[in-house]
Structure formats: C-alpha cells, structure tokens
Enzyme design. Structure first.
Site, short mmCIF file in Angstrom:
data_model
loop_
_atom_site.label_atom_id
_atom_site.label_comp_id
_atom_site.label_asym_id
_atom_site.label_seq_id
_atom_site.Cartn_x
_atom_site.Cartn_y
_atom_site.Cartn_z
N LYS A 11 0.89 -1.28 0.04
CA LYS A 11 0.11 -0.01 0.07
C LYS A 11 0.84 1.18 0.14
CE LYS A 11 -3.65 -2.85 2.17
NZ LYS A 11 -4.87 -2.65 2.70
N GLU A 96 -9.70 -0.41 -1.93
CA GLU A 96 -9.41 0.96 -1.30
C GLU A 96 -9.36 1.98 -2.73
OE1 GLU A 96 -5.81 -0.09 0.65
OE2 GLU A 96 -6.90 -1.20 2.21
N GLU A 166 -11.09 -10.44 -1.00
CA GLU A 166 -10.78 -9.83 0.13
C GLU A 166 -11.99 -8.90 0.69
OE1 GLU A 166 -6.36 -8.54 0.18
OE2 GLU A 166 -7.77 -6.99 -0.89
N GLY A 172 -7.40 -4.83 7.22
CA GLY A 172 -6.79 -3.96 8.13
C GLY A 172 -7.42 -3.95 9.33
#
Ligand code: PGA
Length: 257
Positions: A11, A96, A166, A172
């Site tokens: 990331k 994301e 995911e 996270g």
C-alpha cells in the site's frame, strides 16, 4: 496443479530506502522458497529499486494499480507499458481503489484487458462490504464482481490471472474471515463464477487468494482450505519476519490443489 502465491501489498508505505531494505530482508529470508510464488508490491516510485534487489531471486514484483490506456493526458497515472520490464504483476480493483478513487467494475475490466495485453499477471480484487455481508448479499455481489471484471476475457487469458477475495470488513481490521467463510466464498462463489464463465476445468486452474487480516498465526488454517491458493497480505507483509513466516508455513502446509 495450482502453485500457491503469497503476495504482499505494501500500500502507501515505505520510502525508496525503506522499500529497498525490506526487499533485501525478504530476499534473504525466503529467496529460496521456490514452491511458493512470492510477490511483493511496493509503491510505484520504489518499483525499480525493489526490482533490482529481487532480480535473480525468484521473487516477483507487482504494482498496486495502473491505467488502462498506454499513454496520454491522465495526470498522475501509470500505464502497463511503463511497468513492463519492472513489474510482472499488478493488483487491480483493490477495494481501497474502488472506495477512495472511484474505480468501477468497468474500469477494472479495462485494466484487466490492458494488463494481460502487456504480459502482466493481474491480481484482481473482489469483496463485499460489512453491510452487504450482513444483508446476505455476499454471494451475489462477489459473483457479479468476478464476472464484470472478466468481461470479454477468454479462457486462455483467464488462466493467466489471479483473483483475490478480500472482504472489506476484514481488511486492516484484525478480524479475518474464518477459514470456513473464506473457503465458502473463494470456492462456491469465486470459483463458481469462474466455472460459469469458463467451465469447471478451466476454473480449477485459476488461482484464488484470500485477503484480509491474514498473518503468521492464521495463514496455516486459511491455506488448508481446498479453494484457497494463497493470500494477498497487507499489514503482515510490511515486516520481513511475518511475511517470511507466512511463506514458510505455506511451503510446509499447502497440499497442492
Ligand atoms: P491486510 O490488507 O492484510 O492489512 O488486512 C489486505 C489487503 O488490503 O490487501
């Protein structure tokens, strides 16, 4: 037979110097674990330095995104031809990117076409939100994401890509899906969608990863599932020791699928 893959998604972490050091530590730790396909995905600016570090080690390098056009007036973007020779893989459609950068099934599909045309291995991400999960929509939503991402991709091309399931609520959060939940979606939903598109035989050759709060402790149970062929690892890939432990556990426990 599907080769297991441990892909580290760094990331927006690590300067070039830090990325170089992390890559060196990973090469030292798991440069020889050839039974596992090891891929590390640093930020764009660190790709050349990391590629130089891993050269000859058998560890692959991936980008975290790319644009679908070759070149043009797309300020801030990076294209597939720019990645050629540096990266062998590219993460596409990460949640994301979908959430914060307005990626859609349509743009993800364009990127999958562009990546394959450039000889890159796409790691295509799908996964439902907490709300969708609570509403019982996971199967239908994830299945539709897989089919949309692979629109007009033929069976030969499909076997060159990897799908990463995911669940957004697991990313996270320290709250991974249970191995059973992950298996159910990677199997019946993702591989099921692949079988609808390409038939069961082709579907059985495509790798499906799980991602979301995987770590050195839970990876063995996840990798024991018959439809899970690896992991897309965020936080735990930022330290050489935890990433290396996950690679070694996979090498030791994965019964070839
Ligand atoms: P995480 O991230 O392992 O930190 O949950 C996974 C991912 O977003 O790819």
């Amino acid at each position: 037979m599907r080769k297991p893959m441990m892909a580290g998604n760094w990331k927006m972490n690590k300067t070039i110097a830090e990325a170089t050091a992390l890559a060196q530590a990973i090469v030292a730790a798991v440069g020889n674990e050839e039974s596992v396909e090891r891929v590390i995905c640093p930020p764009f600016v660190a790709l050349p330095a990391v590629a130089a570090v891993v050269a000859g080690s058998g560890i692959g390098v991936g980008a975290q995104n790319m644009h679908w056009e070759h070149s043009g007036a797309y300020t801030g973007e990076v294209s597939a031809p720019m990645l050629q020779g540096i990266a062998g893989y590219v993460i596409l459609g990460h949640s994301e990117r979908r959430q914060f950068f307005a990626e859609t099934d349509t743009t993800v599909n364009r990127k999958v076409h562009a990546a394959l045309a450039a000889g890159l291995t796409p790691i295509v991400c799908v996964g439902e939100s907490l709300e969708q999960n609570a509403a019982g929509e996971t199967h239908a939503f994830v299945s539709s994401q897989v089919k949309a991402a692979l629109a007009d991709i033929d069976a030969a091309q499909a076997q060159r890509l990897v799908i990463a399931y995911e669940p957004i609520w697991a990313i996270g959060t320290g709250r991974a899906a249970t191995a059973e939940q992950a298996q159910a979606i990677c199997g019946a939903t993702v591989r099921g969608a692949l079988a609808e598109l390409y038939g069961a035989q082709v579907a059985s050759r495509i790798r499906v990863l799980y991602g979301g709060s995987t770590n050195a402790k839970n990876i063995a149970e996840i990798m024991a599932q018959p439809d899970i062929d690896g992991a897309l690892i965020g936080g735990a890939s930022l330290q050489a020791d935890s990433y290396a432990a996950m690679v070694r556990t996979t090498a030791a426990t994965y019964a070839a699928h």
